[in-house]
Motif scaffolding. Structure first.
Motif, PDB file in Angstrom:
ATOM      1  N   VAL A  81      20.759  23.297 -17.164  1.00  0.00           N
ATOM      2  CA  VAL A  81      20.711  23.869 -18.509  1.00  0.00           C
ATOM      3  C   VAL A  81      19.828  25.106 -18.552  1.00  0.00           C
ATOM      4  O   VAL A  81      19.548  25.644 -19.625  1.00  0.00           O
ATOM      5  N   GLY A  82      19.356  25.540 -17.378  1.00  0.00           N
ATOM      6  CA  GLY A  82      18.671  26.825 -17.317  1.00  0.00           C
ATOM      7  C   GLY A  82      17.210  26.794 -17.703  1.00  0.00           C
ATOM      8  O   GLY A  82      16.694  27.745 -18.270  1.00  0.00           O
ATOM      9  N   ILE A  83      16.516  25.699 -17.402  1.00  0.00           N
ATOM     10  CA  ILE A  83      15.062  25.673 -17.587  1.00  0.00           C
ATOM     11  C   ILE A  83      14.446  26.227 -16.307  1.00  0.00           C
ATOM     12  O   ILE A  83      14.623  25.644 -15.242  1.00  0.00           O
ATOM     13  N   PRO A  84      13.720  27.324 -16.389  1.00  0.00           N
ATOM     14  CA  PRO A  84      13.128  27.881 -15.169  1.00  0.00           C
ATOM     15  C   PRO A  84      12.048  26.950 -14.620  1.00  0.00           C
ATOM     16  O   PRO A  84      11.384  26.252 -15.398  1.00  0.00           O
ATOM     17  N   ALA A  85      11.872  26.943 -13.314  1.00  0.00           N
ATOM     18  CA  ALA A  85      10.868  26.111 -12.635  1.00  0.00           C
ATOM     19  C   ALA A  85      10.958  24.658 -13.071  1.00  0.00           C
ATOM     20  O   ALA A  85       9.975  24.024 -13.429  1.00  0.00           O
ATOM     21  N   ALA A  86      12.187  24.129 -13.045  1.00  0.00           N
ATOM     22  CA  ALA A  86      12.434  22.785 -13.567  1.00  0.00           C
ATOM     23  C   ALA A  86      11.541  21.738 -12.910  1.00  0.00           C
ATOM     24  O   ALA A  86      11.029  20.847 -13.576  1.00  0.00           O
ATOM     25  N   ALA A  87      11.325  21.855 -11.611  1.00  0.00           N
ATOM     26  CA  ALA A  87      10.560  20.827 -10.908  1.00  0.00           C
ATOM     27  C   ALA A  87       9.127  20.732 -11.428  1.00  0.00           C
ATOM     28  O   ALA A  87       8.531  19.664 -11.427  1.00  0.00           O
ATOM     29  N   GLN A  88       8.586  21.862 -11.892  1.00  0.00           N
ATOM     30  CA  GLN A  88       7.238  21.802 -12.465  1.00  0.00           C
ATOM     31  C   GLN A  88       7.282  21.426 -13.944  1.00  0.00           C
ATOM     32  O   GLN A  88       6.447  20.692 -14.436  1.00  0.00           O
ATOM     33  N   ARG A  89       8.290  21.969 -14.649  1.00  0.00           N
ATOM     34  CA  ARG A  89       8.324  21.783 -16.097  1.00  0.00           C
ATOM     35  C   ARG A  89       8.728  20.376 -16.503  1.00  0.00           C
ATOM     36  O   ARG A  89       8.589  20.008 -17.669  1.00  0.00           O
ATOM     37  N   ILE A  90       9.215  19.591 -15.571  1.00  0.00           N
ATOM     38  CA  ILE A  90       9.733  18.272 -15.939  1.00  0.00           C
ATOM     39  C   ILE A  90       8.647  17.386 -16.553  1.00  0.00           C
ATOM     40  O   ILE A  90       8.926  16.527 -17.382  1.00  0.00           O
ATOM     41  N   ASP A  91       7.396  17.615 -16.169  1.00  0.00           N
ATOM     42  CA  ASP A  91       6.330  16.788 -16.724  1.00  0.00           C
ATOM     43  C   ASP A  91       5.666  17.409 -17.945  1.00  0.00           C
ATOM     44  O   ASP A  91       4.616  16.950 -18.388  1.00  0.00           O
ATOM     45  N   ALA A  92       6.293  18.434 -18.496  1.00  0.00           N
ATOM     46  CA  ALA A  92       5.731  19.046 -19.707  1.00  0.00           C
ATOM     47  C   ALA A  92       6.214  18.293 -20.945  1.00  0.00           C
ATOM     48  O   ALA A  92       7.209  17.572 -20.896  1.00  0.00           O
ATOM     49  N   TYR A  93       5.487  18.479 -22.032  1.00  0.00           N
ATOM     50  CA  TYR A  93       5.851  17.845 -23.298  1.00  0.00           C
ATOM     51  C   TYR A  93       6.694  18.811 -24.131  1.00  0.00           C
ATOM     52  O   TYR A  93       6.606  20.029 -23.944  1.00  0.00           O
ATOM     53  N   PRO A  94       7.477  18.265 -25.063  1.00  0.00           N
ATOM     54  CA  PRO A  94       8.365  19.129 -25.847  1.00  0.00           C
ATOM     55  C   PRO A  94       7.663  20.319 -26.495  1.00  0.00           C
ATOM     56  O   PRO A  94       8.212  21.419 -26.511  1.00  0.00           O
ATOM     57  N   HIS A  95       6.441  20.119 -26.997  1.00  0.00           N
ATOM     58  CA  HIS A  95       5.800  21.221 -27.715  1.00  0.00           C
ATOM     59  C   HIS A  95       5.478  22.400 -26.806  1.00  0.00           C
ATOM     60  O   HIS A  95       5.136  23.472 -27.285  1.00  0.00           O
ATOM     61  N   GLN A  96       5.577  22.171 -25.504  1.00  0.00           N
ATOM     62  CA  GLN A  96       5.279  23.277 -24.586  1.00  0.00           C
ATOM     63  C   GLN A  96       6.490  24.169 -24.338  1.00  0.00           C
ATOM     64  O   GLN A  96       6.420  25.085 -23.535  1.00  0.00           O
ATOM     65  N   PHE A  97       7.598  23.868 -25.034  1.00  0.00           N
ATOM     66  CA  PHE A  97       8.808  24.681 -24.894  1.00  0.00           C
ATOM     67  C   PHE A  97       9.137  25.393 -26.209  1.00  0.00           C
ATOM     68  O   PHE A  97       8.810  24.899 -27.279  1.00  0.00           O
ATOM     69  N   SER A  98       9.830  26.520 -26.085  1.00  0.00           N
ATOM     70  CA  SER A  98      10.310  27.212 -27.281  1.00  0.00           C
ATOM     71  C   SER A  98      11.507  26.453 -27.848  1.00  0.00           C
ATOM     72  O   SER A  98      12.058  25.571 -27.200  1.00  0.00           O
ATOM     73  N   GLY A  99      11.916  26.831 -29.077  1.00  0.00           N
ATOM     74  CA  GLY A  99      13.041  26.163 -29.716  1.00  0.00           C
ATOM     75  C   GLY A  99      14.314  26.208 -28.878  1.00  0.00           C
ATOM     76  O   GLY A  99      14.997  25.201 -28.695  1.00  0.00           O
TER      77      GLY A  99
END
Ligand SMILES: Nc1ncnc2c1ncn2[C@@H]1O[C@H](COP(=O)(O)OP(=O)(O)OP(=O)(O)O)[C@@H](O)[C@H]1O
Ligand code: SF4
Ligand SMILES: [Mg+2]
Lengths: 322, 323
Positions: B137-155
């Motif tokens: 779905v085009g999330i950059p650096a998915a392997a690192q971002r997988i442990d992020a929380y929703p609020h750390q992403f833009s809409g």
């Protein structure tokens, strides 16, 4: 993290100072310690001496400073009523209050939170309706009425439980515990219930309201749309999201339990700090009252800090801001 | 047919009587097909989607009709059975990505729990797949971002995560209720393109609810137009857009500027849609219809063949007639 704790403590400082000022003002405006301490036939010179000895001739801010620096060292002077150091009076009474408050708080959380979850999830079942109706009684019944009703039924009529006092206690260092003897435990039951009922019903209703709120949110609907099990939705997603507000209230309630203990302790003549406070009010025993006020406000500050730390653990959005 | 909705009727018992929110809604979706659903606010678009995934808000309930998934009825399944269908066979995408994700769980955890609810995957496998989906779905650096929380992403990024969540158990159908309405105009097209590409790759059908006729024209294979709890026209997208047969659809389409410009909202047709408790007898559109005649006020038109589409309008009752 450390910076967070320190900043919270700094924020609490003004609160403590205001309480200290109020306690200090008690000395000035309520009663006259000099008159209280002097005998009837003391001369004007005796009086002047005592005033100087107590530092009462100094400007108020000097006196206030001295009051604070003494308070920080746990030094509140002598009780007018009992002529003993306030600090040791309080240290003697604290275990009774803390044990009572701890038991009441444990009851509140262990019964109130599950009831709140249940009545939130099964909001339309008749058991929930019944529980809510009963809880309304709990919220509106004054503590002393409840205490006396319990005494009437379980102490006077049935004779199962004692109506006053703490039973036998066991001394562990400076701590006197009633939790280790049968009579101590029996004596604890009625006061603990009395103290817990109000908070318990309050927390049940609060958790229920929070649960209902959370169950209506989009992310819960989406969790259902993803096909997650009811168990993981109710006890994982929903419960965790109700925790944040519940922690705040539970913290405030713990403070409330310690403060409300005054009434319960009086009804059951429980030898704790609250009872001591009421006796001191009756005798205008200012040093004890001042110490008690400061102690209670310190308890609230500490609880608030604990609440903030728990938030921090539960909610990642807060972690990110720091 | 993948999904068939037959004569669906949804009711809301209220204090002042029963409201019929959907009445006689029938349509079908073929495997891999994109069905656009348009209509004014309150027409019943979301209600139709909610009925399909079995998540009508109580006291709303299905009072009649059938919903069939690959020929099997799903509108009367026990809760536990329906749960196996949600996510696994019918996925959902909601309107507002800011409120759709649980704020207290990492996006990885939400992906993993969704996959593990439906597929026999170990934790490690599920996590590996979750990273794969985030890349898809085009999330950059998915392997690192997988442990992020929703609020750390833009809409926009969050809606990508929602799309990954909707697709991760590989459903055959996705109900997407205004998936871009809450997003910045600049990223709406990206999200729609992503949804369309993934659906094509997975052979997933989409029921796409939107107000944006531009999106419909670009994305949908067929369009259903809803009005006052009914489908009043349904047909291939080109025909409905270019040669609308129902006067209401024609009004909608006339209000669209040329296709290369985006439109925000539908419809400048005089008047407003009737409230559910005051739907006129006969044709529900009759108070606003420029072509209204006798029959419209007394008897209610059902969908009937009209040109290359089906329209619920008496103008098409005689052979050769057109709006
Ligand atoms: N709880 C309810 N009780 C009674 N009526 C309801 C309830 N929820 C929705 N409705 C009605 O059902 C109808 C259909 O609503 P729905 O949400 O499906 O509209 P929509 O087409 O999705 O509109 P929008 O474009 O605004 O999302 C509306 O007229 C609404 O007023
Ligand atoms: S049936 Fe009559 S009122 Fe209804 S859309 Fe057709 S012409 Fe208009
Ligand atoms: Mg809607």
């Amino acid at each position: 993290m450390v910076a967070f704790v320190i900043s919270r403590l700094l924020q609490a400082l003004p609160v403590l100072l205001v309480v200290a000022l109020i306690s200090f003002a008690l000395f000035t405006f309520v009663g006259d310690p000099v008159a209280a301490m002097l005998s009837q036939d003391a001369s004007a010179a005796d009086r002047e001496n005592l005033v100087r000895l107590l530092g009462l001739d100094q400007p108020w801010y000097v006196q206030f400073w001295k009051f604070i620096s003494n308070a920080v060292q746990g030094e509140f002077g002598l009780s007018y009523r009992l002529s003993r150091p306030v600090s040791s009076l309080i240290a003697e009474r604290a275990p009774a209050t803390l044990e009572l408050a701890f038991c009441a708080a444990a009851m509140t959380l262990c019964i109130g939170v599950p009831l709140g979850i249940f009545t939130g999830i099964y909001k339309d079942s008749w058991i929930s309706r019944l529980l809510l109706t009963v809880s309304l009684v709990g919220v509106s019944l004054p503590i002393f009425v409840l205490g006396m009703l319990l005494i009437l039924v379980f102490a006077v009529q049935l004779g199962w439980l004692p109506s006053f006092g703490r039973g036998e206690t066991v001394q562990i260092g400076w701590w006197s515990s009633g939790l280790l003897t049968a009579s101590g435990l029996k004596a604890l039951i009625l006061p603990a219930i009395t103290l817990a009922v109000f908070q318990l019903t309050l927390i049940t209703r609060l958790v229920r309201a929070e649960m209902l709120e959370v169950l209506r949110t989009d992310y819960i609907k989406f969790a259902r749309a993803r096909g997650l099990s009811n168990r993981s939705i109710n006890f994982g997603h929903a419960l965790k999201n109700t925790l944040v507000p519940v922690i705040t209230i539970a913290g405030l309630q713990l403070g409330g339990i310690i403060a409300f203990a005054i009434v319960t302790e009086t009804v059951f003549q429980w030898p704790g700090m609250g009872f001591l406070f009421i006796q001191s009010v009756g005798a205008a025993d200012i040093p004890v009252m001042a110490a008690y006020l400061l102690l209670i406000s310190l308890v609230f500050v500490v609880i608030n800090l604990a609440v903030d730390l728990l938030y921090y653990a539960v909610d990642p959005r807060l972690r990110a801001q720091r | 047919m993948l999904l068939e909705v037959k004569d669906l009727r949804v009711e809301f018992p209220t204090r002042r009587g029963v409201l019929t929110a959907l009445n006689g809604v029938s349509f079908s979706i073929a495997p891999g097909e994109v069905l656009g659903v348009v209509g004014e606010s309150g027409a019943g678009k979301s209600m139709t989607g909610a009925a399909i995934i079995g998540l009508l808000e109580p006291p709303g309930r299905i009072a009649g009709g059938e919903i069939l998934l690959e020929g099997r009825r799903i509108d009367n399944l026990p809760l536990a059975e329906m749960r196996k269908i949600r996510g696994k066979r019918i996925g959902a995408i909601f309107q507002d990505p800011l409120t759709t994700l649980n704020p207290l769980y990492t996006i990885g955890r939400q992906l993993v729990e969704t996959m593990q609810a439906h597929l026999p995957l170990s934790d490690a496998e599920a996590r590996q797949r979750a990273i794969g989906w985030l890349e898809q779905v085009g999330i950059p650096a998915a392997a690192q971002r997988i442990d992020a929380y929703p609020h750390q992403f833009s809409g926009g990024m969050r809606q990508r995560v929602v799309i990954a969540l909707a697709l991760c158990a590989e459903p055959q159908l996705i109900v997407a209720d205004e998936p871009t309405t809450a997003l910045d105009v600049s990223i709406q097209a990206q999200i729609i393109a992503l949804l369309k590409r993934l659906a094509r790759e997975q052979r997933t059908a989409i029921m796409l609810v939107t107000h944006d006729m531009g999106v419909i024209a670009e994305t949908a294979d067929r369009v259903a137009v809803m009005y006052a709890g009914r489908i009043i026209e349904i047909g291939p997208v080109r025909q409905v857009v270019r040669h609308a047969q129902h006067p209401y659809t024609a009004g909608l389409m006339a209000s669209i500027p040329p296709l290369d410009r985006k439109v925000e909202r539908l419809a400048q047709i005089d008047g407003s849609m009737p409230r559910l408790n005051a739907i006129p007898p006969g044709c529900p559109f009759s108070p606003r219809c420029p072509h209204v005649f006798e029959r419209c006020r007394v008897s209610r038109p059902e969908l009937m063949p009209a040109g290359a589409t089906d329209a619920a309008c008496w103008l098409h009752d005689q052979p050769g007639a057109s709006a």
